[in-house]
Structure formats: structure tokens, C-alpha cells
Write a protein that holds these residues in place. Structure first.
Motif, mmCIF file in Angstrom:
data_model
loop_
_atom_site.group_PDB
_atom_site.id
_atom_site.type_symbol
_atom_site.label_atom_id
_atom_site.label_comp_id
_atom_site.label_asym_id
_atom_site.label_seq_id
_atom_site.Cartn_x
_atom_site.Cartn_y
_atom_site.Cartn_z
ATOM 1 N N GLU A 53 -2.998 -10.663 2.589
ATOM 2 C CA GLU A 53 -3.843 -9.432 2.428
ATOM 3 C C GLU A 53 -3.476 -8.313 2.953
ATOM 4 N N PRO A 54 -3.916 -7.331 2.286
ATOM 5 C CA PRO A 54 -2.993 -5.824 2.757
ATOM 6 C C PRO A 54 -3.620 -5.513 4.123
ATOM 7 N N VAL A 55 -2.496 -4.579 4.668
ATOM 8 C CA VAL A 55 -2.881 -4.129 6.067
ATOM 9 C C VAL A 55 -3.464 -3.085 5.741
ATOM 10 N N THR A 56 -5.015 -2.984 6.303
ATOM 11 C CA THR A 56 -6.140 -2.075 6.059
ATOM 12 C C THR A 56 -5.542 -0.664 6.718
ATOM 13 N N ASP A 57 -6.410 0.280 6.114
ATOM 14 C CA ASP A 57 -6.172 1.839 6.415
ATOM 15 C C ASP A 57 -6.479 1.854 7.976
ATOM 16 N N GLU A 58 -7.604 1.031 8.359
ATOM 17 C CA GLU A 58 -8.266 1.213 9.515
ATOM 18 C C GLU A 58 -7.199 0.324 10.770
ATOM 19 N N HIS A 59 -6.748 -0.524 10.308
ATOM 20 C CA HIS A 59 -5.761 -1.149 11.319
ATOM 21 C C HIS A 59 -4.520 -0.103 11.394
ATOM 22 N N TYR A 60 -3.833 0.286 10.265
ATOM 23 C CA TYR A 60 -2.810 1.016 10.191
ATOM 24 C C TYR A 60 -2.955 2.526 11.077
ATOM 25 N N ASN A 92 2.055 -5.702 2.387
ATOM 26 C CA ASN A 92 1.023 -6.502 2.912
ATOM 27 C C ASN A 92 1.557 -7.910 3.840
ATOM 28 N N VAL A 102 1.011 -1.251 -0.211
ATOM 29 C CA VAL A 102 -0.055 -0.067 0.119
ATOM 30 C C VAL A 102 0.920 1.268 -0.094
#
Length: 135
Positions: A125-132, A57, A27
Motif C-alpha cells: 500500500e501507499p504511504v498515506t498523506d496522513e502518515h507522511y 509505497n 506517490v
């Protein structure tokens, strides 16, 4: 201006080209300069540079490991089920075989590390914006 912007100029090793070959596993924008790619040496060594907010990811190294030597900027490393670890120049991370993890830049800082990698990565899977964004 982003913190540690001097990282984009290659403090120790060259930043390299845009990391197009692995772009689908990141990302944001990263850069890669291969340092060791000798088929007779069982590890790859590369200088990976991340623009602010860039991260890879979740992934697992199969039949191997990864050692990260942080050379500039500020970033994050996280193993599945554990708290994220803040990284800065001089930090060293060892990821053992089979451990799901990710790493990348802080939101407001360039980040650079040398990755010493053995085995084959399994990209997830990508590291989500919510997680990050919770970091």
C-alpha cells in the motif's frame, strides 16, 4: 524553491527518465537511471531521484535485500513498527530480506539515492498523506 534543487540535474549520476515503469508504486514523481542491468550480475543498481514529497509505497524485498547509498538531498526511510529515519547525503541504509519499509524525499527537498537491490520486490500500500505529513 525546494531545498537541494541541484539534485534534479544529476550531481554524481544522471537523473534518468521519469520512472514510468514503477509510477504506480510511488506517490509523486520519481526518476530512474539504471546503472547495472547485467543478467549475469545478481543485483540491480539504479540511481533513483525523488521530487520533493515523492515517496515509494511500502514494500518488501523477497529472497534478497536492498542497500541505499544516499547521494543528494534530504529524505526519509522507515521500517514497519519503527520510527522514520531522516536521510541526507552520505547516509547508508541496509534493508534485509522480508522487512516492510518505504523511502522517499522530504516534503521540501529533492532526494537521490543509489539502490542496490537483490531479490524480488513485493509492492504494498501507499504511504498515506496522513502518515507522511506527521514526519
Amino acid at each position: 524553491m525546494a531545498k537541494h534543487e541541484e539534485v534534479k540535474n544529476g550531481i554524481i549520476f544522471p537523473v534518468g527518465e521519469k520512472n514510468e515503469g514503477f509510477a504506480k508504486y510511488f506517490v509523486g514523481q520519481s526518476y530512474l537511471q539504471t546503472l547495472v542491468a547485467d543478467p549475469s550480475v545478481p543485483v540491480g543498481v539504479g540511481n533513483v531521484t525523488f521530487e520533493p514529497g515523492c515517496r515509494n509505497n511500502w514494500h518488501i524485498h523477497r529472497d534478497g535485500y536492498q542497500i541505499l547509498l544516499v547521494t543528494g538531498g534530504e529524505g526519509w526511510y522507515q521500517e514497519e513498527g519503527k520510527a522514520a529515519q531522516f536521510l541526507k547525503a552520505g547516509d547508508v541504509v541496509v534493508t534485509r530480506d522480508g522487512v516492510k519499509h518505504w523511502h522517499g524525499a522530504a516534503k521540501d527537498s529533492w532526494f537521490e539515492h543509489i539502490a542496490i537491490t537483490a531479490g524480488k520486490p513485493e509492492w504494498l500500500e501507499p504511504v498515506t498523506d496522513e502518515h507522511y505529513d506527521k514526519l
